[in-house]
Each structure stands twice: as C-alpha cells, then as structure tokens.
Motif scaffolding. Structure first.
Motif, short mmCIF file in Angstrom:
data_model
loop_
_atom_site.label_atom_id
_atom_site.label_comp_id
_atom_site.label_asym_id
_atom_site.label_seq_id
_atom_site.Cartn_x
_atom_site.Cartn_y
_atom_site.Cartn_z
N HIS A 44 37.40 31.20 41.37
CA HIS A 44 38.38 31.79 40.44
C HIS A 44 38.66 33.25 40.80
N THR A 45 38.98 33.47 42.08
CA THR A 45 39.33 34.82 42.54
C THR A 45 40.76 34.83 43.08
N ALA A 46 41.36 36.02 43.03
CA ALA A 46 42.74 36.18 43.48
C ALA A 46 42.87 37.43 44.34
N VAL A 47 43.92 37.43 45.15
CA VAL A 47 44.29 38.56 45.99
C VAL A 47 45.57 39.15 45.41
N VAL A 48 45.79 40.44 45.61
CA VAL A 48 47.02 41.09 45.16
C VAL A 48 47.67 41.80 46.34
N TYR A 49 49.01 41.78 46.34
CA TYR A 49 49.78 42.51 47.35
C TYR A 49 51.16 42.83 46.78
N ALA A 50 51.85 43.76 47.40
CA ALA A 50 53.18 44.16 46.94
C ALA A 50 54.16 43.02 47.14
N ALA A 51 54.96 42.75 46.10
CA ALA A 51 55.98 41.70 46.20
C ALA A 51 57.09 42.12 47.17
N ASN A 52 57.33 43.42 47.26
CA ASN A 52 58.29 43.96 48.22
C ASN A 52 57.91 45.41 48.49
N THR A 53 58.54 46.02 49.47
CA THR A 53 58.14 47.37 49.88
C THR A 53 58.84 48.49 49.11
N THR A 54 59.58 48.16 48.06
CA THR A 54 60.32 49.20 47.33
C THR A 54 59.62 49.68 46.07
N ILE A 55 58.40 49.22 45.80
CA ILE A 55 57.71 49.65 44.59
C ILE A 55 57.34 51.13 44.68
N THR A 56 57.33 51.80 43.53
CA THR A 56 57.00 53.23 43.49
C THR A 56 55.65 53.50 42.84
N SER A 57 55.17 52.57 42.01
CA SER A 57 53.85 52.70 41.42
C SER A 57 53.30 51.30 41.17
N ALA A 58 51.98 51.21 41.08
CA ALA A 58 51.36 49.91 40.88
C ALA A 58 50.11 50.05 40.03
N VAL A 59 49.96 49.15 39.08
CA VAL A 59 48.74 49.04 38.29
C VAL A 59 48.23 47.63 38.50
N ILE A 60 47.14 47.51 39.23
CA ILE A 60 46.57 46.20 39.54
C ILE A 60 45.77 45.71 38.34
N GLN A 61 46.07 44.51 37.89
CA GLN A 61 45.36 43.91 36.76
C GLN A 61 43.99 43.41 37.24
N PRO A 62 42.94 43.56 36.45
CA PRO A 62 41.62 43.06 36.87
C PRO A 62 41.52 41.54 36.83
N THR A 63 42.28 40.92 35.93
CA THR A 63 42.34 39.46 35.87
C THR A 63 43.79 39.05 35.68
N VAL A 64 44.11 37.84 36.10
CA VAL A 64 45.47 37.34 36.01
C VAL A 64 45.41 35.83 35.78
N THR A 65 46.38 35.31 35.04
CA THR A 65 46.46 33.88 34.81
C THR A 65 47.50 33.29 35.73
N ILE A 66 47.08 32.32 36.52
CA ILE A 66 47.96 31.63 37.46
C ILE A 66 47.85 30.14 37.18
N GLY A 67 48.97 29.53 36.83
CA GLY A 67 48.97 28.09 36.56
C GLY A 67 48.04 27.69 35.43
N GLY A 68 47.87 28.56 34.44
CA GLY A 68 47.03 28.25 33.30
C GLY A 68 45.55 28.54 33.49
N THR A 69 45.16 29.04 34.65
CA THR A 69 43.76 29.35 34.94
C THR A 69 43.61 30.85 35.15
N SER A 70 42.53 31.42 34.62
CA SER A 70 42.25 32.85 34.77
C SER A 70 41.51 33.11 36.08
N TYR A 71 41.96 34.13 36.81
CA TYR A 71 41.34 34.52 38.08
C TYR A 71 41.00 36.00 38.05
#
Length: 121
Positions: A44-71
């Motif tokens: 139940h682990t996940a990776v994070v990366y920029a969706a595109n290169t135009t972002i100016t700030s980012a706050v990475i969530q410690p947990t995220v729900t994907i397909g109804g499951t928490s990671y």
C-alpha cells in the motif's frame, strides 16, 4: 453460433475497457498538479511526481486514495511504468515544495533543472 460468438467478443471487450478505465483497477490519480501512482499494491505504497512541468508549488500528501484504497506516499520519482527517477525534473517554475515525513526515497534526478526552487519544507 455467429451471434453467440459476437456477443462473447462484445462482453470481453467491455470487461477490458472497464479494467483500463478506472474503478478498483485505477493505478494513479492526479491532485493539484501532482500524480500519485501505486508503487506496491501489497505494501500500500505510492510514488508521486509532477503531472506536468508547469507547476509553481507543490504540497505532497502523506497518504492518497487511489481506486478506493489508501496508499502511503513513500517515493518521489517518476512513474513506476517507465522506471524514471525524474519526479519534478525540468519543473523550472517550481518555487516551493512541501515533503511529508514518510518519504523514504527521492530519485537521483527528481529536482534536476528546478533552478527556481527556493523553499523546501
């Protein structure tokens, strides 16, 4: 017989389309310009990366729900499908990022060419 075969093919096509489109088979989600993708479904682990290169700030969530499951988000890298380590590479407008405590790995090129980055929390 031909009608039965056609019906069977149509059902198989529908099942394949549902599997690719989401529901509980979803493997990634994009939130506030960041893509979170399942790294290990068994852990139940996940990776994070920029969706595109135009972002100016980012706050990475410690947990995220994907397909109804928490990671738990444990890695900053690229997509596990292309095995890159370029999480935020070439995000030249990125000025700030907040990284939660649970991050265990940051890919070697994750912040390459992020020359405007001046705040890491």
């Amino acid at each position: 017989m031909r009608k039965i075969l056609f019906s069977l093919v149509a059902v198989l096509f529908a099942i394949t389309a549902v599997g690719q489109g989401g529901g509980n088979n979803t493997t990634k989600v994009t939130i506030d310009g960041l893509t979170y993708e399942v790294w290990s479904s068994s852990e139940h682990t996940a990776v994070v990366y920029a969706a595109n290169t135009t972002i100016t700030s980012a706050v990475i969530q410690p947990t995220v729900t994907i397909g109804g499951t928490s990671y738990t988000v444990t890695r900053i890298e690229g997509s596990p499908n292309n095995v890159s380590q370029n999480g935020f590479k070439n995000c030249t407008q990125l000025t700030s990022i907040t990284i939660p405590e649970g991050i265990e790995r940051i890919g070697t090129s994750s912040f390459a060419n992020c020359d405007a980055l001046d705040s890491i929390c």
